[in-house]
Design a protein around this motif. Structure first.
Motif, PDB file in Angstrom:
ATOM      1  N   GLN A 210      59.988  70.901   8.032  1.00 41.80           N
ATOM      2  CA  GLN A 210      60.136  71.670   9.266  1.00 41.80           C
ATOM      3  C   GLN A 210      61.579  71.798   9.745  1.00 41.80           C
ATOM      4  O   GLN A 210      61.910  72.738  10.478  1.00 41.80           O
ATOM      5  N   ASN A 211      62.461  70.892   9.329  1.00 41.75           N
ATOM      6  CA  ASN A 211      63.855  70.954   9.787  1.00 41.75           C
ATOM      7  C   ASN A 211      64.856  71.162   8.661  1.00 41.75           C
ATOM      8  O   ASN A 211      66.066  71.077   8.885  1.00 41.75           O
ATOM      9  N   LEU A 212      64.378  71.413   7.457  1.00 44.80           N
ATOM     10  CA  LEU A 212      65.278  71.589   6.314  1.00 44.80           C
ATOM     11  C   LEU A 212      66.119  72.858   6.470  1.00 44.80           C
ATOM     12  O   LEU A 212      65.591  73.928   6.770  1.00 44.80           O
ATOM     13  N   LYS A 213      67.438  72.714   6.259  1.00 42.22           N
ATOM     14  CA  LYS A 213      68.354  73.848   6.378  1.00 42.22           C
ATOM     15  C   LYS A 213      68.986  74.238   5.045  1.00 42.22           C
ATOM     16  O   LYS A 213      69.352  75.397   4.861  1.00 42.22           O
ATOM     17  N   HIS A 214      69.146  73.264   4.120  1.00 42.38           N
ATOM     18  CA  HIS A 214      69.783  73.538   2.836  1.00 42.38           C
ATOM     19  C   HIS A 214      68.926  72.945   1.715  1.00 42.38           C
ATOM     20  O   HIS A 214      68.588  71.761   1.750  1.00 42.38           O
ATOM     21  N   LEU A 215      68.606  73.783   0.714  1.00 42.04           N
ATOM     22  CA  LEU A 215      67.816  73.339  -0.438  1.00 42.04           C
ATOM     23  C   LEU A 215      68.519  73.787  -1.705  1.00 42.04           C
ATOM     24  O   LEU A 215      68.866  74.961  -1.849  1.00 42.04           O
ATOM     25  N   THR A 216      68.734  72.830  -2.627  1.00 44.84           N
ATOM     26  CA  THR A 216      69.471  73.112  -3.855  1.00 44.84           C
ATOM     27  C   THR A 216      68.729  72.572  -5.060  1.00 44.84           C
ATOM     28  O   THR A 216      68.328  71.397  -5.076  1.00 44.84           O
ATOM     29  N   PHE A 217      68.557  73.418  -6.085  1.00 46.55           N
ATOM     30  CA  PHE A 217      68.003  73.019  -7.377  1.00 46.55           C
ATOM     31  C   PHE A 217      69.047  73.313  -8.449  1.00 46.55           C
ATOM     32  O   PHE A 217      69.462  74.464  -8.622  1.00 46.55           O
ATOM     33  N   ILE A 218      69.485  72.270  -9.166  1.00 46.40           N
ATOM     34  CA  ILE A 218      70.509  72.428 -10.209  1.00 46.40           C
ATOM     35  C   ILE A 218      70.027  71.765 -11.496  1.00 46.40           C
ATOM     36  O   ILE A 218      69.563  70.615 -11.475  1.00 46.40           O
ATOM     37  N   CYS A 219      70.151  72.481 -12.595  1.00 45.17           N
ATOM     38  CA  CYS A 219      69.842  71.939 -13.928  1.00 45.17           C
ATOM     39  C   CYS A 219      68.442  71.331 -14.000  1.00 45.17           C
ATOM     40  O   CYS A 219      68.262  70.237 -14.546  1.00 45.17           O
TER      41      CYS A 219
ATOM     42  N   LEU B 208      65.120  77.038   7.111  1.00 38.90           N
ATOM     43  CA  LEU B 208      65.996  77.054   5.942  1.00 38.90           C
ATOM     44  C   LEU B 208      67.034  78.172   6.061  1.00 38.90           C
ATOM     45  O   LEU B 208      66.692  79.330   6.283  1.00 38.90           O
ATOM     46  N   GLN B 209      68.312  77.794   5.898  1.00 40.83           N
ATOM     47  CA  GLN B 209      69.410  78.747   6.006  1.00 40.83           C
ATOM     48  C   GLN B 209      70.040  79.082   4.663  1.00 40.83           C
ATOM     49  O   GLN B 209      70.563  80.182   4.475  1.00 40.83           O
ATOM     50  N   GLU B 210      70.012  78.118   3.716  1.00 44.99           N
ATOM     51  CA  GLU B 210      70.691  78.338   2.439  1.00 44.99           C
ATOM     52  C   GLU B 210      69.851  77.787   1.293  1.00 44.99           C
ATOM     53  O   GLU B 210      69.389  76.651   1.346  1.00 44.99           O
ATOM     54  N   LEU B 211      69.654  78.619   0.263  1.00 45.30           N
ATOM     55  CA  LEU B 211      68.918  78.233  -0.938  1.00 45.30           C
ATOM     56  C   LEU B 211      69.823  78.448  -2.138  1.00 45.30           C
ATOM     57  O   LEU B 211      70.391  79.528  -2.318  1.00 45.30           O
ATOM     58  N   TRP B 212      69.963  77.392  -2.960  1.00 46.61           N
ATOM     59  CA  TRP B 212      70.888  77.414  -4.098  1.00 46.61           C
ATOM     60  C   TRP B 212      70.097  77.137  -5.372  1.00 46.61           C
ATOM     61  O   TRP B 212      69.458  76.093  -5.492  1.00 46.61           O
ATOM     62  N   LEU B 213      70.158  78.062  -6.318  1.00 43.48           N
ATOM     63  CA  LEU B 213      69.511  77.909  -7.628  1.00 43.48           C
ATOM     64  C   LEU B 213      70.588  78.015  -8.701  1.00 43.48           C
ATOM     65  O   LEU B 213      71.277  79.033  -8.796  1.00 43.48           O
ATOM     66  N   GLU B 214      70.742  76.945  -9.510  1.00 38.16           N
ATOM     67  CA  GLU B 214      71.793  76.941 -10.531  1.00 38.16           C
ATOM     68  C   GLU B 214      71.296  76.272 -11.805  1.00 38.16           C
ATOM     69  O   GLU B 214      70.717  75.186 -11.767  1.00 38.16           O
ATOM     70  N   ASP B 215      71.548  76.951 -12.925  1.00 39.73           N
ATOM     71  CA  ASP B 215      71.248  76.400 -14.258  1.00 39.73           C
ATOM     72  C   ASP B 215      69.780  75.996 -14.414  1.00 39.73           C
ATOM     73  O   ASP B 215      69.475  75.001 -15.072  1.00 39.73           O
ATOM     74  N   CYS B 216      68.888  76.755 -13.823  1.00 40.06           N
ATOM     75  CA  CYS B 216      67.444  76.581 -14.060  1.00 40.06           C
ATOM     76  C   CYS B 216      67.028  77.753 -14.952  1.00 40.06           C
ATOM     77  O   CYS B 216      66.426  78.741 -14.486  1.00 40.06           O
ATOM     78  N   LYS B 217      67.379  77.664 -16.221  1.00 34.39           N
ATOM     79  CA  LYS B 217      67.327  78.821 -17.124  1.00 34.39           C
ATOM     80  C   LYS B 217      65.911  79.343 -17.364  1.00 34.39           C
ATOM     81  O   LYS B 217      65.723  80.508 -17.688  1.00 34.39           O
ATOM     82  N   LEU B 218      64.884  78.494 -17.227  1.00 32.88           N
ATOM     83  CA  LEU B 218      63.509  78.941 -17.501  1.00 32.88           C
ATOM     84  C   LEU B 218      62.827  79.560 -16.274  1.00 32.88           C
ATOM     85  O   LEU B 218      61.715  80.087 -16.387  1.00 32.88           O
ATOM     86  N   LEU B 219      63.471  79.477 -15.139  1.00 29.67           N
ATOM     87  CA  LEU B 219      62.893  80.058 -13.930  1.00 29.67           C
ATOM     88  C   LEU B 219      62.917  81.585 -14.064  1.00 29.67           C
ATOM     89  O   LEU B 219      63.991  82.191 -14.169  1.00 29.67           O
ATOM     90  N   GLU B 220      61.751  82.196 -14.045  1.00 30.32           N
ATOM     91  CA  GLU B 220      61.646  83.606 -14.400  1.00 30.32           C
ATOM     92  C   GLU B 220      61.794  84.545 -13.214  1.00 30.32           C
ATOM     93  O   GLU B 220      62.020  85.748 -13.385  1.00 30.32           O
ATOM     94  N   GLU B 221      61.646  84.053 -11.987  1.00 27.25           N
ATOM     95  CA  GLU B 221      61.746  84.908 -10.817  1.00 27.25           C
ATOM     96  C   GLU B 221      62.170  84.063  -9.618  1.00 27.25           C
ATOM     97  O   GLU B 221      62.086  82.835  -9.649  1.00 27.25           O
ATOM     98  N   VAL B 222      62.642  84.739  -8.583  1.00 25.18           N
ATOM     99  CA  VAL B 222      63.014  84.005  -7.367  1.00 25.18           C
ATOM    100  C   VAL B 222      61.755  83.364  -6.811  1.00 25.18           C
ATOM    101  O   VAL B 222      60.642  83.818  -7.078  1.00 25.18           O
ATOM    102  N   PRO B 223      61.895  82.285  -6.065  1.00 25.19           N
ATOM    103  CA  PRO B 223      60.705  81.574  -5.577  1.00 25.19           C
ATOM    104  C   PRO B 223      59.705  82.491  -4.879  1.00 25.19           C
ATOM    105  O   PRO B 223      60.078  83.302  -4.020  1.00 25.19           O
ATOM    106  N   LEU B 224      58.451  82.355  -5.241  1.00 26.59           N
ATOM    107  CA  LEU B 224      57.377  83.103  -4.578  1.00 26.59           C
ATOM    108  C   LEU B 224      57.289  82.662  -3.116  1.00 26.59           C
ATOM    109  O   LEU B 224      57.222  81.467  -2.828  1.00 26.59           O
ATOM    110  N   GLY B 225      57.323  83.589  -2.216  1.00 25.67           N
ATOM    111  CA  GLY B 225      57.265  83.259  -0.797  1.00 25.67           C
ATOM    112  C   GLY B 225      58.618  83.211  -0.135  1.00 25.67           C
ATOM    113  O   GLY B 225      58.704  82.882   1.051  1.00 25.67           O
TER     114      GLY B 225
END
Length: 935
Positions: free
Chosen positions: A835-844, A861-878
């Motif tokens: 409920q209070n998360l502002k920054h979420l990051t997934f790397i490798c 949530l204000q900032e979402l960071w996706l890096e080096d998740c090569k098998l992720l086929e689309e931006v997060p659903l939702g």
């Protein structure tokens, strides 16, 4: 500030007497006599400090008292310096000889110091008698203070009225958007109960002007037929304000005010206001509210009804604005920001060149002048009003003004008014906060500082005193936040982690604090433009080479030495020369050499017995000498980003140490820098007062070091690396004993090494930041129980199960980072989670194929960071449900995901991220991060 100086001196005198320090009879008598004289003077100073700017004679008297207090403090500090060492343990025959010789010297020195203190006491008495025993008796001085206060209040009304008119004449650039927002809020039909709109910001931002335009807006006039505008100010008469409200309300309906109103008491006047407004839709403006107490005095005069009535408040103080909107009324706080560069330029040109464009030959000069206004409308209009009278063809006149404006405000009446308005915030500060604020004058222009850095120095200087149930750092944080709340300190760089949040002084506020500091002989700045030290300094900032020093420099009184020399300006050799040439700096408490090209630890530092704070961060110092054990009063040692790899065993002799930070930051090509720690003695737990410790190497001290950490009961920060699986049991046992821990950083030596921290049955419940770098495979069960946790970073964890399910209920979590932390194919954020998360990051996250965000998850949530998740086929659903998301980073991702972000693609995901203002696509390589914004 004289009151502040006297208070600090009284505390030292009380320490000498109450702690029963061994004093010669004559010396004790002088201490008692001086203390009594100062205590009798203290009550008068409280008033005199407030009126000294208005009365030249009082100003001279206050200055004399302040200087006498400073000199007395020097004598007492000399006493502490000379006699503290005699209590150190010395053994054997030579120790006996030393004590005999030292006693002889002690008696001579003590008689000299007693004589000097007697001279100070006589000086204070002379100051008093010369001014007819402080010039006034108590009642007369109070009357003088009240009279001066009333005069200042009247002048303030005029200044505030001039401020509003001045900005109005300036075409009100940048005001239309905030005006419409406030008008819209006032006219909301769905909110029928009385509510408050509070406009808050630093002096000169145009709060009064903005609210005045809202107040006289045609729609607002039509909606609220019963209106009143009241200027509260710092000093106000509650009865007088209530009469003004009644006058304005009756005038609005063309009725005369009854004569008996002027003779009613406060309670009766409040009842009259309540009776009049009880069944009406009203708008009351309380302009320039300075304290919560003022609001408490006034709020009960305004009845709660269901007719859509509104109160508007302006204030410089965030706490006051917040109190008005969270009280029984509720409402909305509107933080007013400085003008943008474009708005500032438009306002400047409209006022200076009479709505014409700036001539090309004056553009550079105009931009230089405008830069110092930093978006402050009052300053821009005042400056442009002066420049509007100058001949645009005479560039020399403009250059002269630029130089004089950079030098200060005192060359023009309009600029003096700007200074007076901004100075009100300083005058309103309690005496302890004044000292803390004046300290900021030591830093160069545009210098960015962290909260912890400033608080540590305040503590070392003795500006912070413990309060009940609060540590020194907590009191310091309260002081710092109070300065921010009063709009005297601005945020320069935001960050979820407070440790990486930086602050700065507005240029014009800095001008005020520099002038106040100079007037009160608080700080001295030596620079290339001002290389001469004319008077003995107490707090000294040096930003020039030693070769530029001219004249005689007396450093014997220096408590603070901050060195901001340019690269190559101060070497270890020249620093030693500084110590020897200009005295032993024997009273020095704070020494800051950060960033200087020192290649060895200057040995002369170890002779600074009174030193509390030593900062060698960013230097080339590679080793700390054993003689550091002499610094028995050292409390803080900062070796961040130096070349030091080991702390000597002698550091265990520094029993007052409560902060030790030492590491080297290295960019290893990842999204985060890597810190290389230092070796510490395995008995580091003997330093019982340690509160902050890092970064230390676990592999050097082994199990003994782990067990020793458990003795540090006051530890609030622990950064430890090179952990091995065999350390786990001892480390877990130690952590369970560290109940005050706020930040915990744990890192293994290798990525594949097990971080054995599963068996913590009773984790520190105050923990706010947790960093776990090492193989976990399963999320420790104690982590989801950390209700205070705000930042969680997992690296190399290799978790097999989705950890989000157990973390999503953490109530205060604002930042979550996973780097090589999850081996699964899917992650799901459930509805209502985070409920209070502002920054979420997934790397490798090499196995990740799908991320789902259910509606109602991560609402902030204000900032979402996706890096080096090569098998992720689309931006997060939702992702389309994340209404507050303003930044989305797609770094080093697979081609399939990138192709779906193409707006022209048939199965494009572009519409799902279209609501995000900033979508970045990029890559990271050896040269760093490269991003481009998705159009």
């Amino acid at each position: 500030m004289a009151e502040s100086a006297v208070n600090f001196l009284l505390e030292k005198l009380s320490f000498l007497l109450e702690e029963e320090v061994k004093l010669l009879t004559g010396f004790r008598e002088e201490v008692v006599s001086l203390k009594a004289e100062l205590e009798s003077m203290k009550a008068f100073l409280h008033v005199a400090d407030a009126v000294e700017d208005e009365d030249e004679e009082i100003k001279v008297w206050v200055k004399q008292v302040r200087e006498a207090s400073f000199d007395a403090e020097d004598i007492l500090d000399e006493y502490f310096y000379r006699f503290a060492e005699q209590h150190q343990k010395r053994h054997g025959f030579y120790g006996h000889l030393f004590k005999i010789a030292h006693t002889i010297k002690t008696l001579k020195s003590l008689h000299r110091i007693a004589s000097e203190l007697r001279s100070i006491k006589s000086r204070v008495s002379d100051i008093s008698s010369r001014h007819q025993r402080y010039r006034y008796n108590s009642n007369i001085l109070q009357d003088e203070g009240s009279s001066s206060s009333a005069g200042r209040k009247s002048a303030l009304y005029e200044l505030r009225r001039d401020e509003a008119l001045l900005l109005e004449e300036g075409q009100l650039v940048g005001i239309e958007k905030p005006k419409q927002e406030l008008v819209s809020w006032l006219l909301k039909d769905e909110v029928s109960n009385v509510q408050v709109v509070a406009v808050v910001g630093m002096g000169g931002l145009g709060k009064t002007t903005l609210v005045y335009q809202v107040y006289r807006d045609d729609e607002v006039k039509q909606r609220f037929q019963h209106r009143a505008w009241i200027t509260v100010s710092q000093s106000f008469d509650l009865r007088e304000l209530l009469v003004q409200i009644i006058e304005q309300l009756l005038r609005g309906i063309a009725q005369p005010i009854p004569n008996e109103t002027y003779f009613k008491d406060i309670l009766s006047l409040k009842q009259d206001v309540i009776c009049f407004l009880g069944d009406k839709k009203y708008l009351i403006v309380l302009d320039d509210l300075w304290s919560v107490g003022s609001w408490d005095d006034l709020k009960n005069a305004f009845p709660q009804n269901n007719h859509g009535s509104r109160l508007m408040v302006t204030s410089r103080i965030v706490e006051v604005a917040s109190a008005t909107t969270t009280d029984r009324f509720g409402g909305y706080t509107f933080p007013l920001k400085p003008l943008s560069s474009e708005e500032s330029w438009n306002l400047f040109c409209a006022r200076t060149f009479h709505r014409k464009s700036c001539p090309n030959h004056l553009e550079d000069i105009s931009q230089d002048i405008l830069k110092r206004c930093m978006g402050l409308p009052l300053a821009i209009v005042a400056v442009s009003g002066v420049l509007a009278t100058k001949d645009t063809s005479k560039i020399s006149e403009w250059k002269i003004f630029r130089r004089s404006f950079e030098a200060g405000f005192d060359n023009n009446d309009k600029l003096k008014n700007v200074k007076k308005i901004l100075s009100l915030s300083f005058s309103d500060l309690p005496y302890r906060l004044k000292s803390c604020f004046l300290y900021l004058s030591l830093f160069p222009e545009d210098f960015m500082f962290s909260k912890l850095y400033i608080i540590n120095i305040w503590v070392a200087e003795g500006f912070i005193r413990e309060m009940e149930d609060m540590t020194l750092e907590e009191v310091g944080e309260w002081y710092f936040n109070e300065l921010c709340n009063r709009s005297l300190i601005e945020t320069a760089a935001e960050d979820v982690d407070e440790a990486f949040k930086y602050f700065v002084l507005h240029d014009l506020v800095r001008e005020i604090v520099l002038q106040k500091s100079k007037d009160q002989n608080f700080a001295t700045i030596i620079s290339e433009q001002n290389p001469v030290l004319l008077e003995p300094a107490r707090h000294l900032s040096v930003s020039t080479t030693l070769e530029n020093f001219r004249g005689g420099h007396n450093f014997s009184r220096v408590r603070t030495l901050l060195l901001f020399g340019a690269k190559g300006s101060i070497s270890s050799i020249s620093f030693s020369e500084l110590c020897s040439k200009y005295g032993r700096l024997k009273l020095l408490k704070v020494l800051d050499c950060q960033g200087l090209p020192l290649d060895t630890f200057p040995e002369c530092i170890t002779k600074l017995y009174n030193l509390r704070y030593l900062n060698l961060s960013g230097t080339k110092v590679a080793s700390i000498p054993r003689t550091i054990g002499r610094l028995r009063n050292l409390e803080m040692l900062n070796l961040e980003n130096s070349l030091v790899e080991e702390l000597p065993a002698k550091i265990l002799q520094l029993h007052r140490l409560f902060r030790v930070m030492a590491f080297q930051s290295i960019n290893d090509g990842s999204a985060f820098t890597k810190n290389i720690g230092v070796r510490v003695p395995k008995d580091i737990g003997n330093l019982k007062f340690l509160q902050d410790l890092g970064v230390i190497r676990a592999s050097e001290g082994g199990l003994e070091l782990m067990r020793s950490l458990g003795n540090l009961k006051q530890l609030r920060t622990l950064d430890i690396q090179q952990l091995e699986a065999e350390h786990g049991a001892a480390l877990c046992s130690a952590i369970e004993k560290l109940g005050c821990l706020r930040r915990l950083y744990m890192e293994t030596g290798e990525e594949a090494e097990i971080l054995e921290v599963q068996n913590i049955s009773s984790p520190p419940q105050c923990l706010k930041r947790l960093y776990m770098y090492g193989r976990l495979e399963m999320l420790p069960q104690w982590v989801p129980r950390l209700s205070s946790l705000g930042v969680l970073r997992l690296r190399w964890s290799k978790l097999r199960l989705d950890p989000l399910q157990s973390l999503q209920a953490l109530p205060n979590l604002q930042e979550l980072i996973f780097e090589k932390a999850h081996d699964g194919e899917e992650l799901c954020i459930k509805a209502g989670g985070f409920q209070n998360l502002k920054h979420l990051t997934f790397i490798c996250l090499s196995g990740l194929r799908k991320v789902t965000v259910e509606q109602g998850a991560m609402p902030k949530l204000q900032e979402l960071w996706l890096e080096d998740c090569k098998l992720l086929e689309e931006v997060p659903l939702g992702v389309e449900f994340l209404a507050c998301l303003n930044k989305l980073h797609i770094i080093n991702m697979g081609d399939q995901l990138l192709s779906k972000l193409d707006p022209s693609s048939q199965d494009s995901d572009y519409l799902r991220v279209k609501h995000v203002p900033k979508v970045y696509i990029g890559s990271r390589d050896a040269d760093g991060l490269h991003e481009t914004k998705l159009s």
